[in-house]
Design a protein around this motif. Structure first.
Motif, PDB file in Angstrom:
ATOM      1  N   PRO A   8       0.813  -1.220   0.000  1.00 16.66           N
ATOM      2  CA  PRO A   8       0.000   0.000   0.000  1.00 16.66           C
ATOM      3  C   PRO A   8       0.852   1.279   0.000  1.00 16.66           C
ATOM      4  N   ARG A   9       1.955   1.260   0.730  1.00 19.20           N
ATOM      5  CA  ARG A   9       2.811   2.458   0.759  1.00 19.20           C
ATOM      6  C   ARG A   9       3.326   2.798  -0.636  1.00 19.20           C
ATOM      7  N   GLN A  10       3.812   1.785  -1.351  1.00 21.77           N
ATOM      8  CA  GLN A  10       4.342   2.021  -2.695  1.00 21.77           C
ATOM      9  C   GLN A  10       3.242   2.477  -3.648  1.00 21.77           C
ATOM     10  N   ALA A  11       2.075   1.857  -3.553  1.00 18.97           N
ATOM     11  CA  ALA A  11       0.952   2.270  -4.394  1.00 18.97           C
ATOM     12  C   ALA A  11       0.539   3.703  -4.071  1.00 18.97           C
ATOM     13  N   GLY A  12       0.540   4.038  -2.797  1.00 17.06           N
ATOM     14  CA  GLY A  12       0.185   5.393  -2.397  1.00 17.06           C
ATOM     15  C   GLY A  12       1.158   6.425  -2.935  1.00 17.06           C
ATOM     16  N   VAL A  56      -2.829   6.876   1.804  1.00 18.11           N
ATOM     17  CA  VAL A  56      -2.470   5.454   1.769  1.00 18.11           C
ATOM     18  C   VAL A  56      -0.988   5.269   2.102  1.00 18.11           C
ATOM     19  N   ALA A  57      -0.138   6.102   1.524  1.00 15.02           N
ATOM     20  CA  ALA A  57       1.304   5.992   1.784  1.00 15.02           C
ATOM     21  C   ALA A  57       1.628   6.317   3.238  1.00 15.02           C
ATOM     22  N   GLY A  58       0.864   7.211   3.833  1.00 12.51           N
ATOM     23  CA  GLY A  58       1.133   7.639   5.200  1.00 12.51           C
ATOM     24  C   GLY A  58       0.652   6.677   6.264  1.00 12.51           C
ATOM     25  N   ARG A  59      -0.231   5.779   5.897  1.00 11.22           N
ATOM     26  CA  ARG A  59      -0.723   4.797   6.876  1.00 11.22           C
ATOM     27  C   ARG A  59       0.360   3.773   7.140  1.00 11.22           C
ATOM     28  N   ARG A  60       0.791   3.686   8.387  1.00 13.78           N
ATOM     29  CA  ARG A  60       1.861   2.729   8.717  1.00 13.78           C
ATOM     30  C   ARG A  60       1.363   1.686   9.695  1.00 13.78           C
ATOM     31  N   GLY A  61       0.375   2.025  10.474  1.00 16.44           N
ATOM     32  CA  GLY A  61      -0.111   1.108  11.501  1.00 16.44           C
ATOM     33  C   GLY A  61      -0.695  -0.158  10.898  1.00 16.44           C
ATOM     34  N   HIS A  63       0.644  -2.351   9.034  1.00 16.17           N
ATOM     35  CA  HIS A  63       1.198  -2.772   7.746  1.00 16.17           C
ATOM     36  C   HIS A  63       2.676  -3.097   7.891  1.00 16.17           C
ATOM     37  N   THR A  64       2.987  -4.078   8.689  1.00 17.66           N
ATOM     38  CA  THR A  64       4.395  -4.424   8.897  1.00 17.66           C
ATOM     39  C   THR A  64       5.017  -4.961   7.625  1.00 17.66           C
ATOM     40  N   ALA A  65       4.195  -5.456   6.693  1.00 17.70           N
ATOM     41  CA  ALA A  65       4.743  -5.925   5.418  1.00 17.70           C
ATOM     42  C   ALA A  65       5.325  -4.769   4.618  1.00 17.70           C
ATOM     43  N   ASP A  66       4.868  -3.546   4.916  1.00 15.09           N
ATOM     44  CA  ASP A  66       5.387  -2.366   4.233  1.00 15.09           C
ATOM     45  C   ASP A  66       6.738  -1.929   4.769  1.00 15.09           C
ATOM     46  N   ALA A  67       7.168  -2.487   5.870  1.00 12.36           N
ATOM     47  CA  ALA A  67       8.388  -2.037   6.522  1.00 12.36           C
ATOM     48  C   ALA A  67       9.631  -2.670   5.895  1.00 12.36           C
ATOM     49  N   THR A  68       9.711  -2.605   4.575  1.00 13.38           N
ATOM     50  CA  THR A  68      10.890  -3.133   3.894  1.00 13.38           C
ATOM     51  C   THR A  68      12.005  -2.099   3.969  1.00 13.38           C
ATOM     52  N   PRO A  69      13.232  -2.564   4.100  1.00 13.31           N
ATOM     53  CA  PRO A  69      14.347  -1.613   4.171  1.00 13.31           C
ATOM     54  C   PRO A  69      14.525  -0.904   2.830  1.00 13.31           C
ATOM     55  N   ARG A  70      15.001   0.311   2.900  1.00 18.81           N
ATOM     56  CA  ARG A  70      15.226   1.106   1.687  1.00 18.81           C
ATOM     57  C   ARG A  70      16.434   0.559   0.937  1.00 18.81           C
ATOM     58  N   ASP A  71      16.331   0.588  -0.363  1.00 17.72           N
ATOM     59  CA  ASP A  71      17.427   0.174  -1.235  1.00 17.72           C
ATOM     60  C   ASP A  71      18.131   1.450  -1.693  1.00 17.72           C
ATOM     61  N   ARG A  72      19.222   1.776  -1.027  1.00 21.81           N
ATOM     62  CA  ARG A  72      19.939   3.034  -1.313  1.00 21.81           C
ATOM     63  C   ARG A  72      20.454   3.081  -2.753  1.00 21.81           C
ATOM     64  N   ALA A  73      20.919   1.962  -3.293  1.00 24.62           N
ATOM     65  CA  ALA A  73      21.409   1.943  -4.671  1.00 24.62           C
ATOM     66  C   ALA A  73      20.265   2.236  -5.645  1.00 24.62           C
ATOM     67  N   ALA A  74      19.098   1.661  -5.405  1.00 26.62           N
ATOM     68  CA  ALA A  74      17.934   1.928  -6.262  1.00 26.62           C
ATOM     69  C   ALA A  74      17.506   3.386  -6.124  1.00 26.62           C
ATOM     70  N   ALA A 173      -2.650   1.923  -9.838  1.00 28.94           N
ATOM     71  CA  ALA A 173      -1.707   1.526  -8.773  1.00 28.94           C
ATOM     72  C   ALA A 173      -2.456   1.291  -7.468  1.00 28.94           C
ATOM     73  N   LEU A 174      -3.374   2.178  -7.150  1.00 30.45           N
ATOM     74  CA  LEU A 174      -4.160   2.009  -5.933  1.00 30.45           C
ATOM     75  C   LEU A 174      -5.058   0.779  -6.022  1.00 30.45           C
ATOM     76  N   LEU A 175      -5.681   0.582  -7.165  1.00 26.94           N
ATOM     77  CA  LEU A 175      -6.585  -0.561  -7.339  1.00 26.94           C
ATOM     78  C   LEU A 175      -5.834  -1.885  -7.358  1.00 26.94           C
ATOM     79  N   ARG A 176      -4.648  -1.917  -7.982  1.00 25.25           N
ATOM     80  CA  ARG A 176      -3.865  -3.161  -8.016  1.00 25.25           C
ATOM     81  C   ARG A 176      -3.523  -3.630  -6.620  1.00 25.25           C
ATOM     82  N   THR A 177      -3.134  -2.725  -5.763  1.00 25.56           N
ATOM     83  CA  THR A 177      -2.791  -3.101  -4.398  1.00 25.56           C
ATOM     84  C   THR A 177      -4.035  -3.532  -3.642  1.00 25.56           C
ATOM     85  N   ARG A 178      -5.104  -2.838  -3.855  1.00 24.17           N
ATOM     86  CA  ARG A 178      -6.368  -3.187  -3.186  1.00 24.17           C
ATOM     87  C   ARG A 178      -6.825  -4.578  -3.601  1.00 24.17           C
ATOM     88  N   VAL A 179      -6.778  -4.875  -4.891  1.00 27.10           N
ATOM     89  CA  VAL A 179      -7.197  -6.181  -5.406  1.00 27.10           C
ATOM     90  C   VAL A 179      -6.270  -7.276  -4.913  1.00 27.10           C
TER      91      VAL A 179
END
Length: 182
Positions: A8-12, A56-61, A63-74, A173-179
């Motif tokens: 959801p964070r990425q879609a947001g 959607v991006a701001g919601r963190r509570g 959604h621990t699956a959203d807590a992926t580490p940042r890829d600094r190279a990307a 993007a929002l709908l893909r994550t929702r589905v």
């Protein structure tokens, strides 16, 4: 812009960024009613999509699956691609204006925008950016042909076309994550 809309964070974030840019593209055309009214409605829809994306991006509570580490190279590759995009679009726009082709600046900028999606596919891990990039380039080509062969303003074709594509992708993007979550 973050696009791999598996979370959801990425879609947001995708909806936020592309919603804002869609609204900007809808402001490019000079138009009379009813097109001008439609463009205002589409701009509002794009900004509302951006707001939903931000929420959607701001919601963190929860959604621990959203807590992926940042890829600094990307992140660095993304920043480089976007900086090159802005530099090419800005320099190209300046040169077009300098030689008297300012009416075709939207064509150039949309081509650069479309092309910038292609190297972002592996960076953002979103293969659907490829057809988006090609579609934006196709709008640039149609805008060029229309501008050369008619009296229709290039900005109307390109601004409306690119705005619709970006808005559509933001909503998707929002709908893909929702589905995918159901």
């Amino acid at each position: 812009m973050t696009a791999h809309t598996g979370t959801p964070r990425q879609a947001g974030l995708t909806a936020l960024y592309l919603g804002v840019f869609a609204a900007l593209w809808f402001s490019v055309p000079k138009a009379e009613p009813p097109l001008s009214v439609l463009l205002v409605v589409l701009s509002v829809a794009a900004l509302l999509t951006a707001v939903v994306g931000a929420v959607v991006a701001g919601r963190r509570g929860g959604h621990t699956a959203d807590a992926t580490p940042r890829d600094r190279a990307a992140d660095r590759r993304y920043l480089l691609i976007v900086l090159v995009e802005f530099a090419l679009a800005g320099l190209g726009a300046w040169l077009f204006t300098l030689v008297g082709w300012s009416a075709f600046v939207p064509v150039l900028v949309s081509a650069v925008v479309g092309l910038h999606f292609l190297p972002l596919v592996p960076v953002l891990r979103d293969p659907l950016l490829r057809p988006l990039g090609f579609a934006v380039c196709l709008v640039a080509l149609v805008g060029l042909l229309v501008g050369l062969a008619s009296t229709v303003l290039v900005g109307q074709v390109v601004g409306t076309g690119v705005g619709l594509l970006l808005l559509g992708y933001a909503v998707m993007a929002l709908l893909r994550t929702r589905v995918s979550r159901h």
